[in-house]
Design an enzyme around this catalytic site. Structure first.
Site, PDB file in Angstrom:
ATOM      1  CB  ALA A 121      -0.975  -0.037   1.163  1.00  0.00           C
ATOM      2  CB  SER A 122       0.789   4.483   1.720  1.00  0.00           C
ATOM      3  OG  SER A 122      -0.449   4.865   1.159  1.00  0.00           O
ATOM      4  CB  VAL A 123       4.935   0.723   2.983  1.00  0.00           C
ATOM      5  CG1 VAL A 123       6.408   0.387   3.140  1.00  0.00           C
ATOM      6  CG2 VAL A 123       4.301   0.980   4.355  1.00  0.00           C
ATOM      7  CB  SER A 124       4.202   1.195  -2.764  1.00  0.00           C
ATOM      8  OG  SER A 124       3.473   0.029  -2.474  1.00  0.00           O
ATOM      9  CE  LYS A 125       1.426   7.615  -1.639  1.00  0.00           C
ATOM     10  NZ  LYS A 125       0.471   6.621  -1.146  1.00  0.00           N
TER      11      LYS A 125
END
Ligand SMILES: [Zn+2]
Length: 843
Positions: free
Chosen positions: A83-87
């Site tokens: 999820a946003s840890v992908s960023k």
């Protein structure tokens, strides 16, 4: 569609980092392991956790399964959607390209994506969430076919076509923005001149040896072998909750990785394997806004006030993750999970902060016929409570270590809601709420008949003396009059300036959580108000989303005008209106209930939301003086009228009579016989003698006199109880009239089981779901996931009121157990001593 909306709501970042300490003690690690084990056994955790110190693993474990339909166990190498840890990986690819001279952070995005319509937005704005661009979800929902999978190119096209208004000028503020990171992924492909997956593999996963880390979107043909599938738990079932049609995009999410790989990633950020230390330093520095202030977020990393603890959360559909890096102490905490439950992450933080974790309190109630408060028939199932809420219902089996209550085949229903109660005062002496919980009531509504406490006062009283049941309140019209006009000057119409002051007070009370305006227009202290005074206050209430409830101006001689008045208030002030304790208290109008209900139905059909509540007795309890609606207590004509029309003097006993206690318990006819008078003469005598007694005994604090007036016909009562828009109330208190202890059980015993005027599920609906609807309470009154756990377990074969005129506080039979906010408050005919009641405020 429902879970879809929820999913959109949670793709957010939380800035609170997991606290990291210099050392993790063996005791902490032990607590962590046992906590995660329990949470996993109780279906609250499916995921992997890794804790490392200077790159050395201190704790590493996976709990659960890769996919709900396979038994393949999760491993620490299983790849979760970050999820946003992908960023942080997207940001790293941008940094790599910057070092290679393929782009500059301060390049306008349009330089790389010519279709991008916002000229002043730069790559740096996108990296730091300072672009002001709106989120793409609404745009895609509004302009895309719901069957289409959104891609990065289509997202850019949507922005170009519709150019939605930015939330702020670039650099003015910080505002988390998924759109920005999807655009960055597109910029990466342009600048690198290759598919982003290829660049990612060549530049990051290859060099670092990350075997479980990859980009995966719905645009790709094959699902990777070690991919974890998201799910959620719903009523004991595990439901897929994986990628949705927005997952054709990459950038804001959709990079997969394992805890094993993320440790390697974390360690690489202490080296120059990927980019230089100088580049990394900038990525870990708070962004500077146009006004010179900073916000603690760099290039896809949040930081604490020291700047040394870096972290990021990620949540999307069935995934919840967090990575925290204490760069000073070289410690790493990673939690990746599928299953949508945030409790493991919360417990992990508590344990690492040195606290005992607070595990949810679970209770499984099995073997019950659930009548859920919606009006649907009973169904056999189990109900699981989690802290103060209903977690799930269905065919549920017990978890290890869970509290199990066997319902023994009885009915479990939402706790009853008493929409018109006078029990509040007595709760101070009986905080267990015996009169109420013994008939299954878990919430009461006060402020009725025009008299109320300020909301602040109710809250203070409840704080000082917690009680077993929940309380909501209306704001009383009479109370407002007394506050503004003066206690001794209310027997008149209010002046316009006084009405304005009342409106101001009303507004304040509404803002503090009052349900709305309650009037008691039949009572002397409100009777002299006119319709426009009430209407003005009702309009103020309506403007704030409140409701109107009324003890109407007359329940006997002027009933028609009083009904007309409440309908007009509903029509003109445009708010829901409710008739308190609906009745026909005039003997020559007995049998008129169907006509009255037809009139109410016609008002409803014309758009007035009019409803009623009703208590299941054909007699009232009040003062003798209400028998003289014109307040002419010495007029023989009025006395005759009262005796003939307003009550049945042979069936109406005095409850108390201070001037001559021997009269207490005797009917008016019996007292008249003793006094050798007509009942009408006796009525006048009794009132005059009571007034004389009051004059001589100004300090007498009890009721000087009280009467139980048989004034209604049971056929009317049954019509009113059965009307689909009537909910049940008690109008009761702690004694006097038996309704205070028996109203709800009397409906279930006498009117459902014996007289069969409605089904059990309809009666329960009228005590719960419908009552909540009539009050504007949206999270109680139904047994369903997410509702507050107010519950009553009762035996439908034996439930019965026992309170009578002679013994008004006799306890009902058949009420086995009562829970309020998930805590047992009544069992074995006794309060348990738990006081979980809360103030229910208007939403
Ligand atoms: Zn009333």
């Amino acid at each position: 569609m429902n879970h879809f909306k929820i999913a959109l709501g949670v793709l957010l970042v939380s800035i609170a980092a997991i606290p990291v300490f210099a050392q993790y003690s063996p005791a902490q690690i032990h607590t962590l392991d046992s906590t995660l084990t329990i949470l996993h056994q109780q279906s609250m955790f499916n995921g992997a956790v890794l804790i490392a110190d200077h790159g050395k693993v201190k704790y590493k474990k996976a709990f659960g399964k890769v996919h709900i339909s396979t038994n393949e166990p999760l491993k620490t190498s299983s790849a979760f959607n970050l999820a946003s840890v992908s960023k942080q990986f997207i940001a790293m690819m941008v940094m790599l390209l910057e070092e290679k001279g393929k782009l500059d952070y301060d390049d306008p995005v349009i330089k790389h994506l010519p279709a991008f319509p916002y000229e002043t937005v730069t790559i740096r704005h996108l990296l730091t969430h300072t672009s002001g661009l709106p989120e793409y979800f609404d745009l895609a929902l509004a302009h895309q076919n719901t069957l289409d999978t959104l891609t990065n190119d289509e997202l850019l096209q949507l922005l170009a076509d519709f150019q939605p208004k930015p939330g702020f000028e670039p650099g003015e503020r910080w505002g988390y923005c998924n759109t920005g990171y999807v655009l960055l992924a597109s910029v990466i492909e342009k600048a690198a001149k290759m598919p982003i997956e290829t660049f990612f593999q060549q530049q990051i996963t290859g060099p670092l040896g990350l075997k479980d880390t990859y980009i995966y979107t719905l645009g790709m043909k094959q699902s990777p072998a070690n991919r974890v599938f998201g799910f959620r738990r719903e009523n004991g079932l595990e439901i897929p909750n994986d990628l949705i049609r927005f997952d054709g995009v990459v950038g804001d999410g959709n990079i997969y990785s394992s805890v094993d790989d993320l440790l390697k990633w974390d360690q690489s950020l202490y080296t120059e394997k990927l980019v230089s230390a100088k580049t990394l330093k900038e990525a870990f520095t708070p962004v500077r806004l146009n006004n010179g202030t900073t916000f603690p977020y760099g290039f896809a990393w949040s930081m604490d006030s020291s700047g040394q603890v870096l972290s990021h959360t990620g949540s999307w559909v069935g995934f919840l993750n967090e990575i925290t890096r204490d760069t000073k102490n070289r410690q790493t905490v990673i939690i990746l999970s599928s299953g949508s439950d945030g409790i493991a992450r919360k417990c992990l933080k508590e344990i690492l902060a040195g606290k005992q974790p607070e595990l949810p309190r679970l209770e499984l109630i099995t073997n019950v016929q659930l009548i859920d408060g919606t009006g649907t028939p009973p169904r056999w199932c189990a109900v699981r409570l989690r802290d103060n809420k209903i977690w799930e219902t269905g065919n549920l089996s017990a978890f290890p270590g869970e509290t199990v209550t066997n319902g023994s085949g009885q009915v479990l229903a939402p706790g009853f809601i008493d929409s018109h109660s006078h029990h509040f005062g007595g709760l101070q002496d009986s905080p267990g709420g015996l009169a109420l919980v013994s008939q299954g009531v878990t919430s009461i509504v006060i402020g009725q008949d025009g008299n109320s406490y300020p909301i602040d006062t109710i809250r203070q009283i409840m704080k000082k003396r917690p009680v077993a049941i929940n309380i909501a309140s209306y704001t009383g019209h009479t109370t407002l009059r007394e506050m503004v006009m003066g206690e001794n000057d209310v027997l008149r119409v209010a002046r316009p300036d006084e009405v304005a002051q009342m409106q101001t007070l009303m507004k304040t009370e509404m803002e503090k959580g009052s349900l709305g305006l309650a009037t008691g227009l039949e009572y002397e202290r409100a009777f002299y108000s006119n319709r426009s005074e009430v209407l003005d206050l009702a309009k103020t209430t309506a403007a704030l989303g409140g409701r109107y409830i009324s003890h109407i101006r007359s329940e006997d001689v002027s009933l028609d005008e009083a009904i007309d008045e409440i309908i007009q208030i509903g029509r003109e002030a445009k708010l829901p209106v409710q008739i308190s304790h609906i009745k026909i208290a005039k003997r020559d109008r007995w049998g008129y209930a169907p006509t009255l209900l037809a009139q109410l139905e016609s008002a409803r059909a014309s758009g007035v939301d009019i409803t009623a509540d009703c208590y299941p007795y054909d007699f009232w309890r009040s003062t003798l003086r209400v028998l003289f609606p014109n307040r002419d207590y010495t007029n023989p004509v009025s006395a005759e009228f009262a005796v003939n029309q307003l009550f049945d003097p042979a069936l109406s006993p005095l409850l108390s009579y201070a001037p001559n206690p021997e009269y207490s318990g005797k009917s008016i006819v019996e007292v008249a016989a003793l006094r050798k008078e007509t009942p009408a003469q006796t009525l006048m005598y009794l009132i005059a003698a009571a007034a004389e007694f009051d004059r001589k005994n100004p300090d007498f604090s009890d009721n000087t006199e009280g009467i139980m007036g048989k004034s209604m016909g049971e056929p009317d009562l049954e019509c009113f109880l059965a009307w689909p828009h009537t909910n049940i109330c008690s109008d009761g208190s702690w004694g006097g009239h038996p309704r205070g202890y028996g109203a709800f059980t009397r409906v279930l015993g006498r009117y459902v089981r014996e007289r069969k005027i409605m089904s059990l599920e309809t009666a329960v609906y009228k005590m719960t779901g419908l009552a909540a609807e009539h009050l504007g309470i949206t999270d109680r009154g139904i047994v369903a996931p997410g509702y507050f756990a107010d519950l009553v377990l009762f035996n439908p074969a034996t439930v019965q009121d026992r309170a009578t005129v002679q013994q008004p506080d006799a306890l009902s039979s058949g009420i086995e157990k009562v829970w309020v906010n998930g805590q047992l408050v009544y069992a074995a005919q006794k309060p348990t001593g738990q006081f979980p009641g809360v103030f229910i405020q208007r939403k």
